[in-house]
Design a protein around this motif. Structure first.
Motif: not given
Length: 103
Positions: A43-47
């Motif tokens: 998991s992490g961040k996306i744009i």
């Protein structure tokens, strides 16, 4: 102070209104293409459209800068993603260049 109502209220309190919109709008992200902002492991961040979202994969690691496709939404309003296929990236790039041509 306004009254906190249910999960949405708690979510808003903890994260600000930005995340709250995810509670009601998650499904509209399905099939969208985003770009990995922080390595997804898993998991992490996306744009997507210059906005950051929490995202998770089904266990695979995806590097920053890779394109991902939203395949659904998790229980905690995290977008479920997988690596985008070349065809999907090509279609996305074509749509982006059309958008820029419009303005």
């Amino acid at each position: 102070h306004k009254l906190i109502k249910g999960k949405a209220g708690v979510q808003e309190l903890l994260t600000g209104t930005f995340q709250k919109s995810m509670l009601t709008q998650g499904s509209e992200f399905t099939n969208r293409i985003g770009e990995v902002y922080t390595v997804l492991k898993p998991s992490g961040k996306i744009i997507i459209d210059d906005e950051q979202y929490e995202a998770t994969t089904s266990g695979e690691y995806i590097d920053k800068g890779e394109k991902v496709k939203v395949i659904g939404k998790g229980l905690t309003n995290v977008l479920k993603v997988r690596k985008a296929k070349p065809k999907e990236i090509q279609a996305f790039n074509e749509r982006q260049s059309k958008k820029e041509g419009d303005s």
